[in-house]
Scaffold this motif. Structure first.
Motif, mmCIF file in Angstrom:
data_model
loop_
_atom_site.group_PDB
_atom_site.id
_atom_site.type_symbol
_atom_site.label_atom_id
_atom_site.label_comp_id
_atom_site.label_asym_id
_atom_site.label_seq_id
_atom_site.Cartn_x
_atom_site.Cartn_y
_atom_site.Cartn_z
ATOM 1 N N GLU A 1 0.877 -1.185 0.000
ATOM 2 C CA GLU A 1 0.000 0.000 0.000
ATOM 3 C C GLU A 1 0.910 1.230 0.000
ATOM 4 O OE1 GLU A 1 -1.137 1.899 3.465
ATOM 5 O OE2 GLU A 1 1.026 1.677 3.484
ATOM 6 N N THR B 1 0.610 4.353 1.905
ATOM 7 C CA THR B 1 0.726 5.294 3.025
ATOM 8 C C THR B 1 2.056 5.168 3.780
ATOM 9 O OG1 THR B 1 -1.643 5.035 3.242
ATOM 10 C CG2 THR B 1 -0.531 6.200 5.022
ATOM 11 N N ARG C 1 0.237 -7.306 -3.340
ATOM 12 C CA ARG C 1 -0.205 -8.089 -2.168
ATOM 13 C C ARG C 1 -0.321 -9.555 -2.574
ATOM 14 N NH1 ARG C 1 -4.913 -4.217 0.712
ATOM 15 N NH2 ARG C 1 -3.637 -2.322 0.596
ATOM 16 N N GLU D 1 -2.149 -12.120 -2.476
ATOM 17 C CA GLU D 1 -3.491 -12.615 -2.186
ATOM 18 C C GLU D 1 -3.849 -13.704 -3.187
ATOM 19 O OE1 GLU D 1 -6.202 -10.038 -0.446
ATOM 20 O OE2 GLU D 1 -5.480 -8.295 -1.547
ATOM 21 N N LEU E 1 -6.277 -8.533 -6.862
ATOM 22 C CA LEU E 1 -5.095 -8.883 -7.652
ATOM 23 C C LEU E 1 -3.858 -8.908 -6.772
ATOM 24 C CD1 LEU E 1 -5.894 -6.495 -10.628
ATOM 25 C CD2 LEU E 1 -6.020 -8.972 -10.665
ATOM 26 N N GLN F 1 -3.188 1.869 -7.239
ATOM 27 C CA GLN F 1 -3.952 2.771 -6.356
ATOM 28 C C GLN F 1 -3.680 4.221 -6.723
ATOM 29 O OE1 GLN F 1 -2.880 2.055 -2.253
ATOM 30 N NE2 GLN F 1 -4.482 0.522 -1.997
ATOM 31 N N GLU G 1 -2.370 11.748 0.710
ATOM 32 C CA GLU G 1 -2.014 11.798 2.133
ATOM 33 C C GLU G 1 -1.897 13.276 2.519
ATOM 34 O OE1 GLU G 1 -2.253 8.893 3.322
ATOM 35 O OE2 GLU G 1 -1.666 7.546 1.708
ATOM 36 N N ARG H 1 -11.592 -1.333 9.013
ATOM 37 C CA ARG H 1 -10.473 -1.262 8.073
ATOM 38 C C ARG H 1 -9.390 -2.277 8.438
ATOM 39 N NH1 ARG H 1 -10.225 0.489 3.833
ATOM 40 N NH2 ARG H 1 -8.451 1.876 3.841
ATOM 41 N N TYR I 1 -2.946 1.255 11.356
ATOM 42 C CA TYR I 1 -2.544 2.618 11.728
ATOM 43 C C TYR I 1 -3.685 3.593 11.956
ATOM 44 C CZ TYR I 1 -2.428 2.913 6.506
ATOM 45 O OH TYR I 1 -2.699 2.833 5.177
ATOM 46 N N TYR I 2 -4.920 3.192 11.678
ATOM 47 C CA TYR I 2 -6.013 4.166 11.737
ATOM 48 C C TYR I 2 -6.371 4.617 13.151
ATOM 49 C CZ TYR I 2 -6.700 3.347 6.813
ATOM 50 O OH TYR I 2 -6.516 3.267 5.456
ATOM 51 N N ALA J 1 -15.011 -2.784 -1.809
ATOM 52 C CA ALA J 1 -14.810 -1.325 -1.701
ATOM 53 C C ALA J 1 -13.986 -0.808 -2.886
ATOM 54 C CB ALA J 1 -14.112 -0.997 -0.398
ATOM 55 N N LEU J 2 -14.407 0.315 -3.450
ATOM 56 C CA LEU J 2 -13.631 0.932 -4.536
ATOM 57 C C LEU J 2 -12.496 1.757 -3.947
ATOM 58 C CD1 LEU J 2 -16.403 2.205 -6.986
ATOM 59 C CD2 LEU J 2 -15.403 -0.062 -6.775
ATOM 60 N N GLY K 1 -5.863 10.337 4.964
ATOM 61 C CA GLY K 1 -5.701 10.080 3.528
ATOM 62 C C GLY K 1 -6.635 8.987 3.049
#
Ligand code: HAM
Length: 436
Positions: A97, A99, A129, A131, A138, A143, A147, A276, A280-281, A297-298, A320
């Protein structure tokens, strides 16, 4: 052997590349109106950047990071069976990701410091990732993110949410296509006690929960809200809610964020179970969904007031989001939303007679020198096929190079939309096309 791409990693070319480029242009145009500038960070970072940033207990760090060892080190790790003895800088991973890397860069380059104005950055980068590939999931995806680092002002939370929504509207989504879910996850004052409450709740119901949830209860109890198992969901519907457990400051901050969204008539769904997947949130979190697209989620994001400090900076609040390009394209296709952006700058040079190919070649070069985008046929096609090709390429103008016009020092210029045409002197052609 035929070389094959890795599953879940796609080649980006043709219309997909065109769509990615126009999404980036949209991001640049829209985000700069809010004062954001672009940043690009390396695809590889030290593993610790992600472990400290995203969190040891997140699935992304525990299960999904692609680890990278350069040649000799890989052999050493194989021989030893572990990576003990490797220095921090020798332990690398592809970014899952954006951030964590952006925050690392902000700290390392002192882009924000106590008393400075906030720094506002956006990026459009591939993420990785490990996955199990499936629709909308994917191993390499793209992305577009922002931020906003250096303020806890609730207006910054509202602004990033508004920017994300505006991005979708500019792409052609209707407000009614989208659902914005928001929540506050509390902060270091109120969240630890809430986590303990959720952990105790899960353990009290341990006979009814799946093995994954019991593991989550130990590592990251709030993630139990995300379990897809129907029975776990039912049990968790009775669990204590974060909204009842916020401290006064978090509660006030959340209220302010909502009041700014209300002032802009933004509709949202308050979802106290939205937690989420990244550790870190703090406080505001949000996700944007397109329920009729069926791709998850988009985009999503939120506030992360502790991350800069965790990465070695001074305490600095931030907020962000990131939007997933591939999921957005799936949603646009599902909803029949077309990207408006056609290649309306393209000039197509059609050649009436093969003997004029050298003239077309030279004309193309001279127009390109004047910054015009030019295409022509390389396969000796008939004039009719060349017109078809010009249509397919969505050319704005077709310039027909024929012997009769050339004798008069002219070419025929045809507007591909109105089909109007006129003869233009060769020496005026560039100016005429630039002026269109
Ligand atoms: P995230 O929710 O993990 O947040 O990812 C954001 C978006 O990236 C998702 O909503 C989804 O559209 C897309 N996405 C995630 N994983 C995949 C995948 N495997 N395949 C395709 N698309 C995917 C973040 O990454 C945070 N860094 C967002 C953020 C920025 N929070 C604060 N600042």
């Amino acid at each position: 052997m035929q070389a094959k791409r890795i599953q879940g990693m796609e080649d980006l070319f043709g219309s997909a590349m065109h769509e990615w480029q126009s999404m980036k242009t949209l991001a640049h145009n829209l985000f700069s109106t809010y004062g954001f500038t672009e940043i690009e960070t390396p695809a590889l970072e030290q593993v610790d950047t992600f472990v400290h940033g995203i969190g040891q207990s997140s699935d992304v760090v525990r299960k999904e990071m692609f680890r990278v060892f350069s040649g000799g080190l890989l052999e050493r790790v194989f021989e030893q069976g572990n990576e003990t003895g490797l220095k921090a800088k020798q332990r690398m991973a592809l970014r899952p990701e954006g951030t964590a890397g952006v925050v690392r860069s902000v700290v390392e380059n002192t882009l924000v410091y106590p008393g400075s104005s906030p720094v506002k950055l956006w990026y459009a980068q591939p993420m990785f990732r490990g996955e199990r590939p499936q629709k909308g999931r994917l191993r390499q995806f793209h992305q577009i993110g922002v931020e906003f680092i250096g303020t806890s002002d609730a207006r910054s939370d509202a602004e990033v949410i508004l920017m994300a929504l505006e991005f979708f509207l500019k792409l052609g989504f209707k407000k009614s296509d989208l659902v914005l879910r928001i929540n506050s996850m509390g902060d270091t004052t109120c969240r630890p006690a809430y986590r303990d409450k959720v952990r105790s709740f899960v353990l009290e119901h341990k006979d009814e929960m799946c093995a994954d949830c019991l593991e989550r209860a130990e590592i990251n109890p709030l993630r139990t809200f995300d379990c897809k198992n129907a029975h776990c969901k039912e049990v968790m519907s009775e669990a204590p809610l974060v909204s009842d457990n916020l401290c006064e400051d978090c509660s006030e901050h959340y209220k302010q964020v909502k009041s700014y969204l209300d002032a802009m008539q933004v509709s949202y769904v308050e979802d106290p179970t939205l937690v989420r997947g990244l550790d870190y949130y703090t406080r505001t979190v949000f996700e944007i969904e397109c329920p009729n697209a069926g791709v998850g989620a988009l985009g999503g994001g939120g506030r992360y007031d502790g991350l800069v400090e965790l990465c070695g900076g001074k305490p600095t609040p931030a907020v962000g989001f990131a939007l997933g390009y591939e999921r957005i394209m799936l949603a646009m296709n599902a909803l029949g939303i077309e990207q408006h952006d056609t290649d309306d700058k393209l000039i197509y040079l059609a050649c009436v007679d093969a003997s004029l190919e050298p003239v077309v070649f030279e004309l193309a070069q001279s127009l390109r020198e004047q910054s015009l985008c030019v295409e022509y046929d390389y396969q000796g096609r008939s004039l009719k096929s060349q017109f078809k090709q010009a249509d397919k390429l969505q050319a704005r103008t077709c310039v027909v190079v024929g012997p009769d016009e050339l004798e008069r020092g002219e070419v025929l210029v045809r507007d591909m939309q109105t089909h109007e045409q006129m003869c233009v002197k060769l020496e005026n052609l560039g100016q005429a096309l630039l002026g269109d």
